[in-house]
Each structure stands twice: as C-alpha cells, then as structure tokens.
Design a protein around this motif. Sequence first.
Motif, mmCIF file in Angstrom:
data_model
loop_
_atom_site.group_PDB
_atom_site.id
_atom_site.type_symbol
_atom_site.label_atom_id
_atom_site.label_comp_id
_atom_site.label_asym_id
_atom_site.label_seq_id
_atom_site.Cartn_x
_atom_site.Cartn_y
_atom_site.Cartn_z
ATOM 1 N N PRO A 181 0.811 -1.221 0.000
ATOM 2 C CA PRO A 181 0.000 0.000 0.000
ATOM 3 C C PRO A 181 0.843 1.268 0.000
ATOM 4 C CG PRO A 181 -0.644 -1.483 1.809
ATOM 5 C CD PRO A 181 0.490 -2.140 1.088
ATOM 6 N N VAL A 182 1.954 1.258 0.717
ATOM 7 C CA VAL A 182 2.779 2.474 0.786
ATOM 8 C C VAL A 182 3.395 2.761 -0.581
ATOM 9 C CG1 VAL A 182 4.847 3.487 1.850
ATOM 10 C CG2 VAL A 182 3.268 2.111 3.238
ATOM 11 N N LYS A 215 -5.535 -9.650 -7.226
ATOM 12 C CA LYS A 215 -6.282 -10.905 -7.052
ATOM 13 C C LYS A 215 -7.578 -10.579 -6.294
ATOM 14 C CE LYS A 215 -2.851 -13.732 -8.419
ATOM 15 N NZ LYS A 215 -2.202 -12.839 -9.340
ATOM 16 N N PRO A 216 -8.522 -11.546 -6.261
ATOM 17 C CA PRO A 216 -9.766 -11.277 -5.521
ATOM 18 C C PRO A 216 -9.505 -10.902 -4.062
ATOM 19 C CG PRO A 216 -10.032 -13.224 -6.881
ATOM 20 C CD PRO A 216 -8.580 -12.837 -6.983
ATOM 21 N N ASP A 217 -8.457 -11.448 -3.453
ATOM 22 C CA ASP A 217 -8.259 -11.184 -2.024
ATOM 23 C C ASP A 217 -7.472 -9.904 -1.724
ATOM 24 O OD1 ASP A 217 -5.824 -12.051 -2.749
ATOM 25 O OD2 ASP A 217 -5.745 -13.793 -1.414
ATOM 26 N N ASN A 218 -6.932 -9.214 -2.732
ATOM 27 C CA ASN A 218 -6.270 -7.937 -2.416
ATOM 28 C C ASN A 218 -6.915 -6.732 -3.124
ATOM 29 O OD1 ASN A 218 -5.255 -8.048 -5.064
ATOM 30 N ND2 ASN A 218 -3.251 -8.820 -4.448
ATOM 31 N N GLU A 221 -8.683 -3.880 -0.877
ATOM 32 C CA GLU A 221 -7.717 -3.043 -0.150
ATOM 33 C C GLU A 221 -7.040 -2.058 -1.116
ATOM 34 O OE1 GLU A 221 -3.477 -3.637 2.222
ATOM 35 O OE2 GLU A 221 -4.383 -5.323 1.169
ATOM 36 N N ILE A 222 -6.731 -2.521 -2.326
ATOM 37 C CA ILE A 222 -6.028 -1.665 -3.288
ATOM 38 C C ILE A 222 -6.917 -0.515 -3.764
ATOM 39 C CG2 ILE A 222 -5.013 -1.622 -5.620
ATOM 40 C CD1 ILE A 222 -3.941 -4.491 -5.010
ATOM 41 N N ILE A 223 -8.174 -0.804 -4.105
ATOM 42 C CA ILE A 223 -9.017 0.296 -4.637
ATOM 43 C C ILE A 223 -9.442 1.289 -3.556
ATOM 44 C CG2 ILE A 223 -9.861 -0.931 -6.695
ATOM 45 C CD1 ILE A 223 -12.475 -1.442 -5.206
ATOM 46 N N ALA A 224 -9.209 0.913 -2.285
ATOM 47 C CA ALA A 224 -9.534 1.860 -1.210
ATOM 48 C C ALA A 224 -8.400 2.873 -0.985
ATOM 49 C CB ALA A 224 -9.796 1.089 0.088
ATOM 50 N N LEU A 225 -7.247 2.665 -1.621
ATOM 51 C CA LEU A 225 -6.104 3.544 -1.372
ATOM 52 C C LEU A 225 -6.271 4.898 -2.056
ATOM 53 C CD1 LEU A 225 -3.263 0.901 -1.962
ATOM 54 C CD2 LEU A 225 -4.031 1.815 0.250
ATOM 55 N N ASP A 226 -5.592 5.909 -1.499
ATOM 56 C CA ASP A 226 -5.635 7.268 -2.063
ATOM 57 C C ASP A 226 -5.142 7.281 -3.498
ATOM 58 O OD1 ASP A 226 -6.615 8.537 0.041
ATOM 59 O OD2 ASP A 226 -4.729 9.486 0.686
ATOM 60 N N ASN A 227 -5.844 7.980 -4.350
ATOM 61 C CA ASN A 227 -5.441 8.144 -5.748
ATOM 62 C C ASN A 227 -5.432 6.850 -6.551
ATOM 63 O OD1 ASN A 227 -5.045 10.943 -6.281
ATOM 64 N ND2 ASN A 227 -3.327 10.868 -4.854
ATOM 65 N N VAL A 228 -6.112 5.818 -6.065
ATOM 66 C CA VAL A 228 -6.272 4.586 -6.851
ATOM 67 C C VAL A 228 -7.710 4.563 -7.376
ATOM 68 C CG1 VAL A 228 -6.248 2.065 -6.844
ATOM 69 C CG2 VAL A 228 -4.519 3.341 -5.543
ATOM 70 N N ARG A 245 -15.123 -11.264 -8.915
ATOM 71 C CA ARG A 245 -14.897 -10.901 -7.495
ATOM 72 C C ARG A 245 -14.030 -9.652 -7.388
ATOM 73 N NH1 ARG A 245 -12.570 -16.154 -5.423
ATOM 74 N NH2 ARG A 245 -12.211 -15.049 -3.465
ATOM 75 N N ILE A 246 -13.094 -9.498 -8.317
ATOM 76 C CA ILE A 246 -12.274 -8.273 -8.335
ATOM 77 C C ILE A 246 -13.156 -7.089 -8.758
ATOM 78 C CG2 ILE A 246 -10.380 -7.114 -9.522
ATOM 79 C CD1 ILE A 246 -9.017 -9.902 -9.736
ATOM 80 N N ALA A 247 -13.917 -7.273 -9.829
ATOM 81 C CA ALA A 247 -14.728 -6.176 -10.361
ATOM 82 C C ALA A 247 -15.742 -5.656 -9.326
ATOM 83 C CB ALA A 247 -15.453 -6.634 -11.622
ATOM 84 N N LEU A 248 -16.204 -6.536 -8.463
ATOM 85 C CA LEU A 248 -17.202 -6.149 -7.456
ATOM 86 C C LEU A 248 -16.577 -5.845 -6.094
ATOM 87 C CD1 LEU A 248 -19.997 -8.762 -8.273
ATOM 88 C CD2 LEU A 248 -19.848 -6.387 -9.053
ATOM 89 N N ALA A 249 -15.244 -5.874 -6.014
ATOM 90 C CA ALA A 249 -14.556 -5.761 -4.692
ATOM 91 C C ALA A 249 -14.921 -4.470 -3.978
ATOM 92 C CB ALA A 249 -13.052 -5.844 -4.893
#
Length: 249
Positions: A181-182, A215-218, A221-228, A245-249
């Motif tokens: 994330p960093v 992947k479906p399990d990350n 978390e990734i789309i919740a990050l700033d500027n993502v 599962r990724i598209a609906l994450a």
Amino acid sequence: MKLLMAANWKMYKNQESARATLVELATRIAPLPQDREVAVFAPFTLLPACAAAVQGSPIRLGGQNCYPESEGAFTGEISPGMLQDAGCTLVLTGHSERRAILGESDEFVGQKTAFALQLGLDVVLCIGETLAQREAGKLEEVLARQLAAGLADVPASVPPQRISIAYEPVWAIGTGKVAGPVEIVAAHTAVRHMLHNNFKENASQVRIVYGGSVKPDNAKEIIALDNVNGVLVGGASLQAESFSRIALA
Ligand code: PEP
C-alpha cells in the motif's frame, strides 16, 4: 469519477472460451454498482465474438494495442478505426510487455496514445518501473519520463475522463508480488502531481489504476487507497469467477 476495473487477457483464449467467459462475467457482475466500469482488453481475433457476447451488458471492450495511422502498408498492425469496427471503445498503450519484448519507445507509445484518442478510442496508458530502476532510486524519473512522452501529443481539447493511467510496476506483473500500500500510494500520488503538467486543474479527473498481481483477495484493499481509481488485471482476469470478485470488490 467511476472506478475502472479492467481485464487484460494478453495472448490467451479462443473464441469459444472468450465468449463463455464474458457471458458468465456479465451474469456475475449484474447489477454493476454505479461507482464502477468494467472493461476487457481481448486479443484481436476474438474481438468480434467478444463484441457479440457483451451486447446488452455494461462490459466495455478494448484492444491491447494499435498503430498510429488510419490505414496503410503496416503489415501485422491494426488501426484504431479497425478496433472500433470490431466493437472496441478503448485501447491499451505502452504495456510493459510491449515496451520490453517488442521494443516500443516512449515516443511511439505517445504517438499511439494521441492518435487513438483523436480517432475516438479512450486510452489506458501503462507506465511503470523495473525492479532495477526502483532499486536505483529512479522510480519518479521513469514515471515522469514515460508519462510526459506518453501524453506529449495529446491535444488539450481531449477530455481528461477519456484517459486512464495504469501504474504497473514491472516487477509486480505476473509475479505474484503485489506492490505494498505504501508503494502504491507513493507512486499514484506522484503520478497525480505529474498529471498537472498536462491537465492543470483537471488532473484529478484522470483515472490512475493499479496493475500487478491483483487478485480477488487484495483488490478491495487496493481500490480503497488514495489516488487509486481502479485496477488492471492480467492472470486473475482470465476466469469469470475470479475477475467478477475483483470487479465487485
Ligand atoms: C497486466 O498484464 O497488466 C497485469 C497486471 O498482469 P497480472 O495481473 O497477471 O500481474
């Protein structure tokens, strides 16, 4: 701004498996949440079958490459108009596999990006550093160079919403090593600042999506990050079950 949840099928699938994957994907992602778009970048020969399969669904179709001319003696190449004729509204430019394996220069990627936009395709411009460049402290230098060249010829009149930047660290593509994330936030924030050179106060309207072993399990978390503002997914996009599962994450 909607998130862009995009699949890069690279050089995989035949017509039947592409069709079956898209039909299943369309069912699994319905109803698609209002805050996102789904796109699939498929191999050229599969595009007509894919276009038929996505009809009536929100899935957008894209080409993985194009040549910066309308037509002509360019054996083996494909024009933006041909992609549109096959049902595409988007194209990828500058994927690291094309830069590394096909020897595409930053300037050539820039020509494709500008020409595709001019002809009406939306563009996902890929940029990203190798591990050696990162370890040499050249992350920002590489991203700035690829971004400046990639956008150099884009007319100021092109709406920023038609361009997405995919930050894809080369060392994270197909390796199972997702950037942390960093690292993701640092790179995306740097790219956002760099976008001011081209888009001034509209820089915030350009999507910056992350790619590299999503992947479906990350994904959540990734789309919740700033500027993502979404993800570009290779391996995990080939199956409708995992990509949905990724598209609906
Ligand atoms: C890609 O090809 O753009 C990509 C991100 O691949 P993967 O998800 O397999 O790392």
